[in-house]
Design a protein around this motif. Structure first.
Motif, mmCIF file in Angstrom:
data_model
loop_
_atom_site.group_PDB
_atom_site.id
_atom_site.type_symbol
_atom_site.label_atom_id
_atom_site.label_comp_id
_atom_site.label_asym_id
_atom_site.label_seq_id
_atom_site.Cartn_x
_atom_site.Cartn_y
_atom_site.Cartn_z
ATOM 1 N N ARG A 1 -23.908 73.935 -45.608
ATOM 2 C CA ARG A 1 -24.134 72.647 -45.769
ATOM 3 C C ARG A 1 -23.989 71.935 -44.411
ATOM 4 O O ARG A 1 -24.677 70.769 -44.635
ATOM 5 C CB ARG A 1 -22.615 72.363 -46.550
ATOM 6 C CG ARG A 1 -22.457 70.796 -46.759
ATOM 7 C CD ARG A 1 -23.038 70.227 -47.913
ATOM 8 N NE ARG A 1 -22.951 68.994 -47.899
ATOM 9 C CZ ARG A 1 -23.762 68.008 -48.510
ATOM 10 N NH1 ARG A 1 -25.034 68.502 -48.392
ATOM 11 N NH2 ARG A 1 -23.600 66.806 -48.507
ATOM 12 N N TRP A 2 -23.389 72.242 -43.423
ATOM 13 C CA TRP A 2 -23.614 71.931 -42.019
ATOM 14 C C TRP A 2 -25.099 71.850 -41.577
ATOM 15 O O TRP A 2 -25.557 70.938 -41.242
ATOM 16 C CB TRP A 2 -22.892 72.542 -41.093
ATOM 17 C CG TRP A 2 -22.956 72.220 -39.775
ATOM 18 C CD1 TRP A 2 -22.353 71.107 -39.097
ATOM 19 C CD2 TRP A 2 -23.780 72.824 -38.741
ATOM 20 N NE1 TRP A 2 -22.796 70.778 -37.926
ATOM 21 C CE2 TRP A 2 -23.820 71.844 -37.558
ATOM 22 C CE3 TRP A 2 -24.549 73.720 -38.719
ATOM 23 C CZ2 TRP A 2 -24.494 71.852 -36.460
ATOM 24 C CZ3 TRP A 2 -25.353 73.990 -37.641
ATOM 25 C CH2 TRP A 2 -25.358 73.270 -36.434
ATOM 26 N N ARG A 3 -25.781 72.887 -41.884
ATOM 27 C CA ARG A 3 -27.163 73.031 -41.541
ATOM 28 C C ARG A 3 -28.115 71.820 -42.353
ATOM 29 O O ARG A 3 -29.050 71.234 -41.683
ATOM 30 C CB ARG A 3 -27.808 74.346 -41.810
ATOM 31 C CG ARG A 3 -27.473 75.356 -40.724
ATOM 32 C CD ARG A 3 -28.294 76.540 -40.871
ATOM 33 N NE ARG A 3 -29.739 76.375 -40.654
ATOM 34 C CZ ARG A 3 -30.709 76.798 -40.749
ATOM 35 N NH1 ARG A 3 -30.349 78.132 -41.195
ATOM 36 N NH2 ARG A 3 -31.824 76.661 -40.448
ATOM 37 N N GLU A 4 -27.716 71.623 -43.803
ATOM 38 C CA GLU A 4 -28.461 70.702 -44.493
ATOM 39 C C GLU A 4 -28.134 69.365 -44.067
ATOM 40 O O GLU A 4 -28.980 68.447 -44.082
ATOM 41 C CB GLU A 4 -27.836 70.882 -46.046
ATOM 42 C CG GLU A 4 -28.298 72.421 -46.538
ATOM 43 C CD GLU A 4 -27.782 72.346 -47.953
ATOM 44 O OE1 GLU A 4 -26.825 71.553 -48.289
ATOM 45 O OE2 GLU A 4 -28.175 73.330 -48.719
ATOM 46 N N THR A 5 -27.038 68.979 -43.441
ATOM 47 C CA THR A 5 -26.550 67.660 -43.082
ATOM 48 C C THR A 5 -26.537 67.239 -41.663
ATOM 49 O O THR A 5 -26.520 66.082 -41.298
ATOM 50 C CB THR A 5 -24.972 67.275 -43.461
ATOM 51 O OG1 THR A 5 -24.327 68.207 -43.129
ATOM 52 C CG2 THR A 5 -25.082 67.311 -45.236
ATOM 53 N N ALA A 6 -26.889 68.351 -40.954
ATOM 54 C CA ALA A 6 -27.021 68.175 -39.383
ATOM 55 C C ALA A 6 -28.252 67.297 -38.790
ATOM 56 O O ALA A 6 -29.354 67.441 -39.420
ATOM 57 C CB ALA A 6 -26.475 69.373 -38.621
#
Length: 196
Positions: free
Chosen positions: A191-196
Motif C-alpha cells: 500500500r505504501w508503494r502504491e501511494t508513495a
C-alpha cells in the motif's frame, strides 16, 4: 490479533440462517468459563465474535460479506474447524502477526509426501498473489506457515507431521478451497508503494 497457532480443532454442531445473518454453533475443548461473550476467536482464519455459549459449545453470527469472501459458506454440520483464541499481551508469538481478516480463498492444487512432511501447492486469487513471497509468512485456514516457493499465482508450503496431525490441514485434498491471509507487513508495504 492472533498468531496462527491453532489451539483446538472444533466441530460445527449446527448451521442456521437467521433473519440477520448465518449462525454457527461450534463444539470446542476450550474452557468456556474463560471465554467472554463478545470474545474474538479465529475460525479457520476468520475472526468471529462469540455471541452465546453453553456446555462445550459457543455460537457466532456471520455476515453475508464474510460468507461471500471466505470458505464459511461451505461449512456444514460436522465440519472440523481450526480454532485459536485471541493473543494476549505477553503471550508467546509462535507464528506471525495475524489479524483474522481473510484476504481471499485459494485452491489446493496438489499434495505430495516428502519424508514425513507434506508439500502443498496452492493457487492464490489474483491480485492477492503479488503479496506472497518466498520465505514470507502466510495463513492458510488460520495456520501460520512459511512460504517455500512462489511461481506466478501458485505457492508452496511444507507441512510438518505435527501440523498435519493437529490441524484440519491434514484433511485437505486437491481441489479444496482454503482461507488465505497474507502477511500484514506485505500488505502495508504494498500500500505504501502504491501511494508513495
Amino acid at each position: 490479533m492472533f498468531t496462527g497457532i491453532v489451539t483446538d480443532v472444533g466441530r460445527v454442531r449446527s448451521v442456521r440462517d437467521t433473519n440477520r445473518d448465518r449462525r454457527f454453533e461450534v463444539e470446542t475443548a476450550f474452557d468456556l468459563s474463560t471465554v467472554d461473550i463478545g470474545a474474538s476467536i479465529s475460525h479457520a482464519g476468520c475472526c468471529l465474535t462469540v455471541v452465546e455459549k453453553g456446555e462445550g459449545w459457543f455460537a457466532v453470527e456471520v455476515s453475508g460479506e464474510t460468507l461471500g469472501l471466505t470458505t464459511l459458506s461451505d461449512w456444514h454440520e460436522g465440519r472440523p474447524v481450526n480454532l485459536e483464541r485471541a493473543a494476549r499481551v505477553g503471550d508467546e508469538l509462535g507464528g506471525h502477526i495475524v489479524s483474522g481478516h481473510v484476504d481471499g480463498v485459494g485452491e489446493v492444487l496438489s499434495i505430495d509426501s516428502e519424508g514425513g512432511s507434506h508439500r502443498v501447492r496452492i493457487r492464490a486469487p489474483r491480485p492477492l498473489h503479488r503479496f506472497i513471497a518466498p520465505k514470507g509468512s502466510i495463513t492458510v485456514e488460520g495456520v501460520s506457515l512459511t512460504v517455500n516457493e512462489v511461481e506466478d499465482d501458485v505457492f508452496g508450503v511444507n507441512l510438518i507431521p505435527h501440523t498435519w496431525d493437529v490441524t484440519t490441514l491434514g484433511t485437505l485434498a486437491a481441489g479444496s478451497r482454503v482461507n488465505l491471509e497474507i502477511d500484514m507487513l506485505a500488505r502495508y508495504l504494498a500500500r505504501w508503494r502504491e501511494t508513495a
